[in-house]
Design a protein around this motif. Structure first.
Motif, PDB file in Angstrom:
ATOM      1  N   LEU A   1       0.823  -1.207   0.000  1.00  0.00           N
ATOM      2  CA  LEU A   1       0.000   0.000   0.000  1.00  0.00           C
ATOM      3  C   LEU A   1       0.857   1.257   0.000  1.00  0.00           C
ATOM      4  O   LEU A   1       0.559   2.225  -0.714  1.00  0.00           O
ATOM      5  CB  LEU A   1      -0.932   0.005   1.207  1.00  0.00           C
ATOM      6  CG  LEU A   1      -2.175  -0.875   1.103  1.00  0.00           C
ATOM      7  CD1 LEU A   1      -2.866  -0.952   2.452  1.00  0.00           C
ATOM      8  CD2 LEU A   1      -3.127  -0.356   0.042  1.00  0.00           C
TER       9      LEU A   1
ATOM     10  N   TRP B   1      -5.817   0.219  -3.318  1.00  0.00           N
ATOM     11  CA  TRP B   1      -6.362   1.318  -2.510  1.00  0.00           C
ATOM     12  C   TRP B   1      -6.819   0.843  -1.144  1.00  0.00           C
ATOM     13  O   TRP B   1      -7.458   1.584  -0.409  1.00  0.00           O
ATOM     14  CB  TRP B   1      -7.490   1.996  -3.269  1.00  0.00           C
ATOM     15  CG  TRP B   1      -6.965   2.975  -4.274  1.00  0.00           C
ATOM     16  CD1 TRP B   1      -6.841   4.319  -4.120  1.00  0.00           C
ATOM     17  CD2 TRP B   1      -6.454   2.676  -5.577  1.00  0.00           C
ATOM     18  NE1 TRP B   1      -6.296   4.890  -5.243  1.00  0.00           N
ATOM     19  CE2 TRP B   1      -6.037   3.901  -6.162  1.00  0.00           C
ATOM     20  CE3 TRP B   1      -6.293   1.506  -6.319  1.00  0.00           C
ATOM     21  CZ2 TRP B   1      -5.495   3.980  -7.439  1.00  0.00           C
ATOM     22  CZ3 TRP B   1      -5.746   1.592  -7.596  1.00  0.00           C
ATOM     23  CH2 TRP B   1      -5.352   2.804  -8.140  1.00  0.00           C
TER      24      TRP B   1
ATOM     25  N   SER C   1      -6.295  -2.819   1.839  1.00  0.00           N
ATOM     26  CA  SER C   1      -5.951  -4.220   2.047  1.00  0.00           C
ATOM     27  C   SER C   1      -6.596  -4.686   3.338  1.00  0.00           C
ATOM     28  O   SER C   1      -6.791  -3.901   4.272  1.00  0.00           O
ATOM     29  CB  SER C   1      -4.429  -4.407   2.122  1.00  0.00           C
ATOM     30  OG  SER C   1      -4.083  -5.777   2.097  1.00  0.00           O
TER      31      SER C   1
ATOM     32  N   LEU D   1       0.762   4.276   7.220  1.00  0.00           N
ATOM     33  CA  LEU D   1      -0.604   4.015   6.787  1.00  0.00           C
ATOM     34  C   LEU D   1      -1.616   4.218   7.911  1.00  0.00           C
ATOM     35  O   LEU D   1      -1.261   4.552   9.038  1.00  0.00           O
ATOM     36  CB  LEU D   1      -0.702   2.579   6.264  1.00  0.00           C
ATOM     37  CG  LEU D   1       0.249   2.230   5.116  1.00  0.00           C
ATOM     38  CD1 LEU D   1       0.342   0.723   4.941  1.00  0.00           C
ATOM     39  CD2 LEU D   1      -0.197   2.915   3.833  1.00  0.00           C
TER      40      LEU D   1
ATOM     41  N   ALA E   1      -5.168   1.124   4.863  1.00  0.00           N
ATOM     42  CA  ALA E   1      -5.251   1.987   3.692  1.00  0.00           C
ATOM     43  C   ALA E   1      -4.297   3.169   3.879  1.00  0.00           C
ATOM     44  O   ALA E   1      -3.671   3.320   4.932  1.00  0.00           O
ATOM     45  CB  ALA E   1      -6.681   2.469   3.467  1.00  0.00           C
ATOM     46  N   ARG E   2      -4.227   4.011   2.844  1.00  0.00           N
ATOM     47  CA  ARG E   2      -3.353   5.178   2.949  1.00  0.00           C
ATOM     48  C   ARG E   2      -4.030   6.350   3.660  1.00  0.00           C
ATOM     49  O   ARG E   2      -3.348   7.243   4.172  1.00  0.00           O
ATOM     50  CB  ARG E   2      -2.873   5.607   1.553  1.00  0.00           C
ATOM     51  CG  ARG E   2      -1.790   4.708   0.981  1.00  0.00           C
ATOM     52  CD  ARG E   2      -1.264   5.218  -0.346  1.00  0.00           C
ATOM     53  NE  ARG E   2      -2.236   5.088  -1.410  1.00  0.00           N
ATOM     54  CZ  ARG E   2      -2.392   3.995  -2.151  1.00  0.00           C
ATOM     55  NH1 ARG E   2      -1.640   2.928  -1.931  1.00  0.00           N
ATOM     56  NH2 ARG E   2      -3.295   3.967  -3.114  1.00  0.00           N
TER      57      ARG E   2
END
Length: 472
Positions: A164, A170, A172, A190, A215-216
């Motif tokens: 990621l 976008w 996981s 993250l 996610a980011r």
């Protein structure tokens, strides 16, 4: 670099709706990024191009008709090796399982993702049995952190964190028994949520292990949460479904003003946060205080070291899985994990029962200690980073550095991780812990902090640094 990789999921959906982009475009960009960077990272361990392409094509038809299934429809995502998914391998991170047939059933998180139209691109790396907080595996080798290839991405959802951060997908789905979604989030800059136990159904059922979104951004993690938290009766510990629209303004639920926030920097045992990490947590606390929260430092919850009992339970868990193999396959398991788990051989049944009781008392102690706070801020990991080849800060006890995260699996409280600072070009995370069942508020507070941290991560879409290959 494909500009798609720098887009948010919201921007992808805008493109899908207008026809300027298609889910196939997003999938193609994701597959190209895997081809470009995964040789350095060893983060993605299986790719299902055929099924992913069919899923993206189907999503494209729904978007063209103006009938997307969900906020994740057409969005490329990945799942951890341990999340059983039809047509993809399940290896649990170990060479001893290499050669097993691909999965013929979907675990609850995978099933919810498919129902939502998400495009599952493939599987991410993890260490043997998921029992290390690093990215070292007898099967997959060494997973590396794209912020600095010499360093670990954390674990056990190691591949999710590394991929990621490098722009692969976008979101996981990982799993967390002692910090395994929060630790990679801390190492890799993250956002991750270890939910209230039972909030996200998973198999086998567990009172301490949860699947969780990574996610980011908080918004993207919340979107994942809204999908995978869907009820599944196969998990007998699953909580009733809750109403949650990730499109709502999360900030309205943060309720910062008047919130009582505890800052937990010292557990009273084990590894204490280094100055660079403690400073980031204090800065997050100051930010909440400026927003109207009542913030105070929490004294250490433990006067004596509670970890040996918990470590014994981890050893037994790992040893039980190892003993299920025949002699030949036992020799294929990561030697460091085997050596550590040998401690289980010295335990009698009554020793194990005493350890279970001791962990329960420690769980109750920390729950009581923190009961007066609406929220708790703590480090995610006590250091900024450690070498990629290491199984942890202490090889003889490879989960010992998870002291800031592991007890919230025992108490069942929701806990999120967010990058709130940088040190030497590497991310430093802060952990946001809430009361049981307050998952949405934890996400909201994490979103509020994200908006007030004063910077956006400069994602390493091209992995940084160099690493000399080392055999496991």
């Amino acid at each position: 670099m494909d500009p798609l990789l720098s887009m948010s999921s919201s921007q992808l959906r805008t493109g899908f709706a207008s026809g300027a982009l298609t889910p196939l475009d997003a999938l193609d960009a994701t597959l190209a990024q895997i081809d470009a960077v995964n040789g350095d990272l060893k983060a993605i361990v299986a790719v299902d191009r055929e099924r992913a392409t069919r899923a993206a094509e189907a999503a494209g038809r729904r978007w063209a008709a103006g009938r997307p299934s969900s906020v994740l429809d057409g969005i490329p995502v990945t799942v951890k090796d341990s999340v059983r998914t039809v047509g993809l391998p399940w290896r649990h991170g170990t060479a001893a399982n290499d050669g097993l047939p691909d999965c013929d059933g979907d675990s609850p998180p995978a099933a919810r993702l498919k129902e939502a139209g998400a495009v599952i691109v493939g599987k991410t790396a993890m260490p043997d049995f998921g029992m290390l907080a690093s990215g070292v595996s007898s099967l997959y080798g060494i997973t590396r952190n794209p912020w600095d290839l010499k360093t670990s991405p954390g674990g056990s959802s190691a591949g999710a964190g590394a991929s990621l951060a490098a722009g692969i997908g976008w979101g996981s789905v990982g799993s967390d028994i002692a910090g395994s979604v929060r630790l990679p989030a801390g190492h890799c800059g993250l956002v991750a949520l270890k939910p209230t136990q039972g909030r996200i159904p998973h198999l086998p059922s567990s009172t301490v292990r949860s699947a969780g979104p990574i996610a980011r951004t908080v918004a993207e993690a919340a979107e994942l949460y809204s999908v995978i938290a869907g009820f599944d009766a196969r998990d007998e510990l699953a909580l009733p479904p809750e109403a949650f629209d990730p499109g709502d303004d999360l900030r309205a639920r943060a309720e910062i003003r008047g919130a009582r926030v505890g800052v937990l920097l010292d557990m009273g045992y084990g590894y204490r946060a280094v100055d660079e990490v403690a400073d980031v947590v204090r800065r997050a606390a100051e930010t909440l205080a400026a927003g109207g929260a009542s913030v105070e430092q929490v004294p250490p919850p433990f006067e004596e070291d509670p970890y040996p009992a918990l470590d014994a339970l981890f050893q037994v868990r790992a040893r039980t899985e190892w003993e299920a193999f025949g002699e030949r396959d036992r020799r294929r398991v990561l030697p460091q994990l085997v050596a550590w788990s040998e401690g289980a051989n010295r335990l009698s049944a009554t020793d194990l029962e005493r350890a279970v009781g001791a962990v329960g008392r420690s769980r109750d102690r920390i729950a009581r200690h923190l009961a007066g706070y609406d929220l708790v801020l703590a480090p995610v990991i006590p250091v900024v980073s450690f070498p990629a080849e290491s199984v942890g800060l202490e090889p003889e006890r490879p989960l010992a550095h998870s002291g800031y995260t592991c007890w919230f699996n025992q108490t069942g409280q929701p806990a999120a991780a967010l990058c709130f600072g940088m040190s030497g070009g590497r991310p430093v995370g802060v952990q946001v812990v809430g009361r049981r069942f307050a998952d949405q508020r934890v996400l909201a507070v994490t979103r509020w902090l994200e908006e007030h941290r004063g910077f956006e991560p400069d994602w390493p879409l091209v992995p940084r640094g160099t690493a000399v290959p080392v055999a496991v």
